[in-house]
Design a protein around this motif. Structure first.
Motif, PDB file in Angstrom:
ATOM      1  N   ASP A   8       7.776  54.896  24.362  1.00 12.16           N
ATOM      2  CA  ASP A   8       8.817  53.920  24.667  1.00 12.16           C
ATOM      3  C   ASP A   8       9.415  53.314  23.395  1.00 12.16           C
ATOM      4  O   ASP A   8      10.619  53.059  23.323  1.00 12.16           O
ATOM      5  CB  ASP A   8       8.288  52.826  25.596  1.00 12.16           C
ATOM      6  N   MET A  11      11.729  55.949  21.909  1.00 14.16           N
ATOM      7  CA  MET A  11      12.925  56.062  22.744  1.00 14.16           C
ATOM      8  C   MET A  11      13.879  54.898  22.468  1.00 14.16           C
ATOM      9  O   MET A  11      15.093  55.100  22.385  1.00 14.16           O
ATOM     10  CB  MET A  11      12.536  56.107  24.232  1.00 14.16           C
ATOM     11  N   ALA A  12      13.344  53.716  22.305  1.00 11.26           N
ATOM     12  CA  ALA A  12      14.179  52.548  22.009  1.00 11.26           C
ATOM     13  C   ALA A  12      14.829  52.685  20.628  1.00 11.26           C
ATOM     14  O   ALA A  12      16.010  52.382  20.463  1.00 11.26           O
ATOM     15  CB  ALA A  12      13.340  51.278  22.082  1.00 11.26           C
ATOM     16  N   LYS A  13      14.053  53.163  19.655  1.00 13.41           N
ATOM     17  CA  LYS A  13      14.604  53.355  18.302  1.00 13.41           C
ATOM     18  C   LYS A  13      15.735  54.363  18.300  1.00 13.41           C
ATOM     19  O   LYS A  13      16.703  54.226  17.556  1.00 13.41           O
ATOM     20  CB  LYS A  13      13.513  53.816  17.337  1.00 13.41           C
ATOM     21  N   ARG A  14      15.620  55.392  19.132  1.00 18.69           N
ATOM     22  CA  ARG A  14      16.632  56.452  19.188  1.00 18.69           C
ATOM     23  C   ARG A  14      17.714  56.173  20.235  1.00 18.69           C
ATOM     24  O   ARG A  14      18.626  56.951  20.416  1.00 18.69           O
ATOM     25  CB  ARG A  14      15.982  57.805  19.491  1.00 18.69           C
ATOM     26  N   LYS A  15      17.539  55.051  20.945  1.00 20.68           N
ATOM     27  CA  LYS A  15      18.494  54.649  21.991  1.00 20.68           C
ATOM     28  C   LYS A  15      18.728  55.769  23.007  1.00 20.68           C
ATOM     29  O   LYS A  15      19.856  56.167  23.288  1.00 20.68           O
ATOM     30  CB  LYS A  15      19.813  54.197  21.373  1.00 20.68           C
ATOM     31  N   ILE A  16      17.625  56.257  23.549  1.00 24.06           N
ATOM     32  CA  ILE A  16      17.684  57.335  24.538  1.00 24.06           C
ATOM     33  C   ILE A  16      16.949  56.889  25.797  1.00 24.06           C
ATOM     34  O   ILE A  16      15.893  56.264  25.723  1.00 24.06           O
ATOM     35  CB  ILE A  16      17.084  58.646  23.957  1.00 24.06           C
ATOM     36  N   SER A  17      17.532  57.181  26.934  1.00 21.29           N
ATOM     37  CA  SER A  17      16.938  56.788  28.209  1.00 21.29           C
ATOM     38  C   SER A  17      15.910  57.821  28.661  1.00 21.29           C
ATOM     39  O   SER A  17      15.869  58.957  28.158  1.00 21.29           O
ATOM     40  CB  SER A  17      18.027  56.673  29.281  1.00 21.29           C
ATOM     41  N   GLU A  20      17.733  60.856  30.043  1.00 18.54           N
ATOM     42  CA  GLU A  20      18.270  61.747  29.022  1.00 18.54           C
ATOM     43  C   GLU A  20      17.160  62.551  28.349  1.00 18.54           C
ATOM     44  O   GLU A  20      17.295  63.759  28.134  1.00 18.54           O
ATOM     45  CB  GLU A  20      19.038  60.942  27.977  1.00 18.54           C
TER      46      GLU A  20
END
Length: 73
Positions: A8, A11-17, A20
Motif C-alpha cells: 500500500d 502504491m501510494a508513492k506511485r499513485k496507482i490504484s 490499475e
C-alpha cells in the motif's frame, strides 16, 4: 508475522490504484487485496516480479522483515 507487506505504501508513492495494479500484473483484485492487507501466506516470485516491474521498485520496497525478538526482548 515478522514479514510486513508495504504494498500500500508503494502504491501510494506511485499513485496507482488497486484496480490499475491488478490490471497491470494480471492478478485478481481479491488476491491483490489479500497481499496488500498482509493476509497472504506466500507470494510467487513471478507475482513479485510483475509487481516490482509495475511499480518500478525492488522487492525490499514491498516486503520488510521485522525481528520480533528484538522488539520483545
Amino acid at each position: 508475522m515478522p514479514i510486513v507487506v508495504n504494498l500500500d505504501v508503494m502504491m501510494a508513492k506511485r499513485k496507482i490504484s488497486l484496480n490499475e495494479l491488478s490490471a497491470r500484473v494480471d492478478l485478481t483484485l481479491s488476491n491483490l487485496s489479500i497481499l496488500k492487507t498482509g493476509k497472504a501466506k506466500a507470494i510467487r516470485f513471478s507475482t513479485l516480479d510483475a509487481i516490482c516491474k509495475a511499480l518500478d521498485c525492488q522487492p525490499g520496497d514491498i516486503l520488510e522483515y521485522i525481528n520480533i525478538m528484538r522488539i520483545n526482548g
